[in-house]
Structures are given as structure tokens and as C-alpha cells.
Motif scaffolding. Structure first.
Motif, mmCIF file in Angstrom:
data_model
loop_
_atom_site.group_PDB
_atom_site.id
_atom_site.type_symbol
_atom_site.label_atom_id
_atom_site.label_comp_id
_atom_site.label_asym_id
_atom_site.label_seq_id
_atom_site.Cartn_x
_atom_site.Cartn_y
_atom_site.Cartn_z
ATOM 1 N N ALA A 92 36.324 36.376 28.577
ATOM 2 C CA ALA A 92 37.753 35.948 27.929
ATOM 3 C C ALA A 92 38.901 35.736 28.623
ATOM 4 O O ALA A 92 39.536 34.941 28.734
ATOM 5 C CB ALA A 92 37.898 37.141 26.938
ATOM 6 N N MET A 93 39.023 36.622 29.972
ATOM 7 C CA MET A 93 39.979 36.084 30.747
ATOM 8 C C MET A 93 39.788 34.758 31.360
ATOM 9 O O MET A 93 40.881 34.105 31.472
ATOM 10 C CB MET A 93 39.999 36.985 31.783
ATOM 11 C CG MET A 93 40.567 38.388 31.611
ATOM 12 S SD MET A 93 41.041 39.703 32.724
ATOM 13 C CE MET A 93 39.425 40.239 33.238
ATOM 14 N N GLY A 94 38.664 34.495 31.808
ATOM 15 C CA GLY A 94 38.355 33.132 32.403
ATOM 16 C C GLY A 94 38.627 31.835 31.206
ATOM 17 O O GLY A 94 39.222 30.968 31.619
ATOM 18 N N ALA A 95 38.084 32.170 30.013
ATOM 19 C CA ALA A 95 38.498 31.362 28.779
ATOM 20 C C ALA A 95 39.704 31.016 28.646
ATOM 21 O O ALA A 95 40.327 29.895 28.441
ATOM 22 C CB ALA A 95 37.685 31.883 27.723
ATOM 23 N N SER A 96 40.592 32.112 28.817
ATOM 24 C CA SER A 96 42.166 31.943 28.572
ATOM 25 C C SER A 96 42.646 31.237 29.591
ATOM 26 O O SER A 96 43.448 30.255 29.540
ATOM 27 C CB SER A 96 42.784 33.054 28.472
ATOM 28 O OG SER A 96 44.050 33.205 28.431
ATOM 29 N N ALA A 97 42.472 31.164 30.961
ATOM 30 C CA ALA A 97 42.915 30.807 32.025
ATOM 31 C C ALA A 97 42.618 29.492 32.146
ATOM 32 O O ALA A 97 43.277 28.385 32.216
ATOM 33 C CB ALA A 97 42.314 31.327 33.347
ATOM 34 N N ILE A 98 41.077 29.009 31.797
ATOM 35 C CA ILE A 98 40.585 27.610 31.625
ATOM 36 C C ILE A 98 41.397 27.001 30.331
ATOM 37 O O ILE A 98 41.687 25.701 30.712
ATOM 38 C CB ILE A 98 39.150 27.490 31.253
ATOM 39 C CG1 ILE A 98 38.471 28.176 32.557
ATOM 40 C CG2 ILE A 98 38.550 26.157 30.792
ATOM 41 C CD1 ILE A 98 36.896 28.143 32.370
#
Length: 360
Positions: free
Chosen positions: A197-203
Motif C-alpha cells: 500500500a505504501m508503494g502504491a501510494s508513492a507510485i
């Protein structure tokens, strides 16, 4: 000279947004910044939710301003809404108007338009509801199948939480379920979902030329071990984060007894045979041996499998191996590490190990 006279006649296939945005770009190239800003605002007004289109224009403006040696801070007010990763304690109060008002005010101040997180009873659901109430897009990442997630992360906390969970789930713009084969209440599965989820938000923030930030709800005694790890992981990225202290009730979350752990796996496909293959492996052996791994390297037919606990270390090794001419796949997921009673070494079991091999 009017802005429309600065550019060639519009292509009939161009959208109204891009016609005005192109005029704004022409004005900026002529260093007519104030006029460019007005024209860009007019373009955005024609398609206020075309976030990806806005991002393309903003990135072009940033390049132009950088080359001109001019500040680009004025673009911040024109950026798409920010992306949010959210999480925190499970045992928050069912009803707390002051808390809900504080969250709503924070989301408004930060211009949050996209949210990424899970839907466990407590902080997850409270923030998710606040996101939906302001019309934000909610992107859910569950650490296991929805029906299992309900059983272990929602139902034990009461029927009302379950009703709220189902309502939010139905209103979400996207639900992503991690299929790793382990219980969704496993600490490793929860941490893996949070990182996804953190990665998806950053992407998403990168794609939209906006900012990704984090909001965590803590209790009077802090965040708890799981959320502290999530907080530290986000902090290492250098992105902004906020922790809001809220009232919690007594209790403890159910904990799975599954002995699982996160792993960052580097899987290398080597289409080499005989002496040529042995020579290639010899060239990369030093890099493999000097990097700490969860398990010894395993050679399976034409595939060399390497498993690491740390994603950064895995990426470093993958780049070195790729430089030797081998195809590389890096996959992150949950595995069960067990000791092989015959070989006396650690082995990795789990769906994510198989998935990485299929990717190769």
C-alpha cells in the motif's frame, strides 16, 4: 499577442484541456509566467479531474522552469490532490466525533484525494470512511482473501465494525488482495500488505506529479509494534508523515501463530548451458557470497534463486547479476522459512516463491 496565436492551429483530436495547456506552455516559454499560470488554471478548469493530463503538463512546466532558472513552487497549488497511506491502532473507539472532525480537517488541509491502506477494524476503517466522505478515491490492499480478513481482523471486534467494513469495501475504487497463502493476521502478511500500500501510494503520487504522505492513528501508549514498523519504513523514504493520538479501548488484537516472515527475493533466469553457464556463475559468485541472505543460493535447472530479507540489498545484488548478462526478476512477498532436516539449511516455502519462478 493573444495566447491562442502563439501555437499552431489545434488538432481536432486534441482535448479542450490540452489546447489550453499548450497555450499556457507557449506563454511560459516566452517567460510570460503570470499569463501562463492564468491559462493553465483555465485549462484545468475545463477538465478538473483529468489528473494524469495535469501531471504531464506540470512535469513539462517543471522542466522549462528549471532550464530558465526560475522557481517552480507556484505550481504546487495546481497539482492534483495528494496521495495518502493510512493505518494505525485497531482498538480505537467506535464513535468519537472530535477524532472524526480532526481527521476530516487534516485531510482537507493536506488536500488528500487518494487513499491507500487496509480495512481492519479501528484506525483503518475510521480513516477510510473519512476519505470516502470527502469524495477521495479509496484503494484497499488486503493481506489475504476478504472472507478470511473479515474473520480475523474485523469480526472479533464486533458486529458494528463488520457492517462498517462491508460498506467501505463496497464503496472502494479498488481492492487488491495479496494471494500468498498465509493467514491475513500473520504479522508478516500485515507488514507485506502495508508495504504494498505504501508503494502504491508513492507510485500514484509520482505518476500524478503530486505528493505522497502518511497518516497513522496512535493510542495513548503509542502506535504499537506493527504500526511502529510501518512508521519507520515510511520515514526512511524521507516523505512526510503525521501521527494523530486518539482514544482507544482496552483489548488486544488476535495474533496468528503462523511462523512466517517477509522476504525480498531475487530470482535469476540464466539461459546458459555447460561451461558458459559455469563461467557466468563464477563471475557473480563473489557478489552473491558477500550479500547476507535468508537462505543459501539454490540452482534449479536454468534458474538461480536468491532470497534476501532486505529489499535494498536484493536490488543491489539483482543489478550486479543483471550486469553479467542474465535475466533478473525481483519479487517481494511472504514466505515460510523452514529448516531442511536432510541438508541442514533453511528453505523457503510459499506461494510467492512459486510466483516469482513463474514470472521468470
Amino acid at each position: 499577442m493573444a495566447a491562442r496565436a502563439l501555437v499552431a492551429p489545434a488538432d481536432r483530436h486534441e482535448t479542450p484541456y490540452y489546447r489550453r495547456a499548450t497555450q499556457a506552455e507557449a506563454l511560459l516559454l516566452l517567460r510570460r509566467r503570470s499569463e501562463a499560470e492564468l491559462e493553465l488554471r483555465a485549462a484545468i478548469a475545463l477538465a478538473p479531474r483529468a489528473w494524469e493530463d495535469h501531471a504531464v503538463t506540470l512535469k513539462q512546466f517543471e522542466l522549462i522552469l528549471e532550464r530558465q532558472g526560475e522557481p517552480a513552487s507556484w505550481l504546487d497549488l495546481l497539482r492534483p490532490p495528494r496521495c495518502l497511506h493510512f493505518g494505525g491502532r485497531m482498538h480505537v473507539l467506535q464513535d468519537d466525533p472530535r477524532r472524526d472532525e480532526a481527521i476530516a480537517a487534516w485531510l482537507e488541509t493536506e488536500r488528500i484525494g487518494f487513499g491507500f491502506g487496509a480495512l481492519a477494524a479501528g484506525a483503518d476503517l475510521v480513516v477510510a470512511e473519512a476519505l470516502l466522505a470527502r469524495g477521495a478515491e479509496l484503494h484497499v490492499v488486503l493481506p489475504g482473501p476478504s472472507f478470511n480478513f473479515e474473520e480475523v481482523s474485523v469480526s472479533p471486534f464486533g458486529e458494528r465494525w463488520l457492517e462498517r467494513y462491508r460498506a467501505v469495501r463496497e464503496a472502494a475504487a479498488e481492492i487488491r488482495v495479496l494471494q500468498h497463502g498465509f493467514s491475513p493476521d500473520s504479522p508478516a502478511a500485515v507488514a507485506c500488505a502495508a508495504k504494498v500500500a505504501m508503494g502504491a501510494s508513492a507510485i500514484r503520487a509520482e505518476i500524478l506529479a503530486t505528493e505522497a504522505i502518511q497518516l497513522l492513528l496512535a493510542g495513548q501508549n503509542g502506535l504499537g509494534a506493527a504500526s511502529e514498523g510501518i512508521e519507520q519504513g515510511w520515514a526512511r523514504s524521507g516523505r512526510r508523515q503525521s501521527v494523530l493520538t486518539v482514544h482507544c479501548v482496552e483489548g488486544s488484537a488476535p495474533v496468528s501463530s503462523a511462523e512466517t516472515e517477509l522476504m525480498a527475493g531475487v530470482f535469476v533466469a540464466a539461459a546458459l548451458d555447460g561451461a558458459e553457464r559455469r563461467g557466468t556463475l563464477a563471475a557473480i559468485a563473489e557478489h552473491i557470497a558477500t550479500a547476507e541472505s535468508l537462505a543459501p543460493p539454490v540452482w534449479l535447472g536454468r534458474t538461480l534463486r536468491l532470497t534476501y530479507a532486505d529489499m535494498d540489498r536484493a536490488i543491489q545484488v539483482a543489478r550486479r547479476v543483471a550486469a553479467s548478462g542474465l535475466a533478473v526478476v525481483v519479487h517481494y512477498g511472504v514466505v515460510n522459512r523452514q529448516r531442511d532436516p536432510i541438508a541442514g539449511v533453511s528453505v523457503m516455502l510459499g506461494r510467492d516463491v512459486d510466483l516469482a519462478a513463474e514470472m521468470l
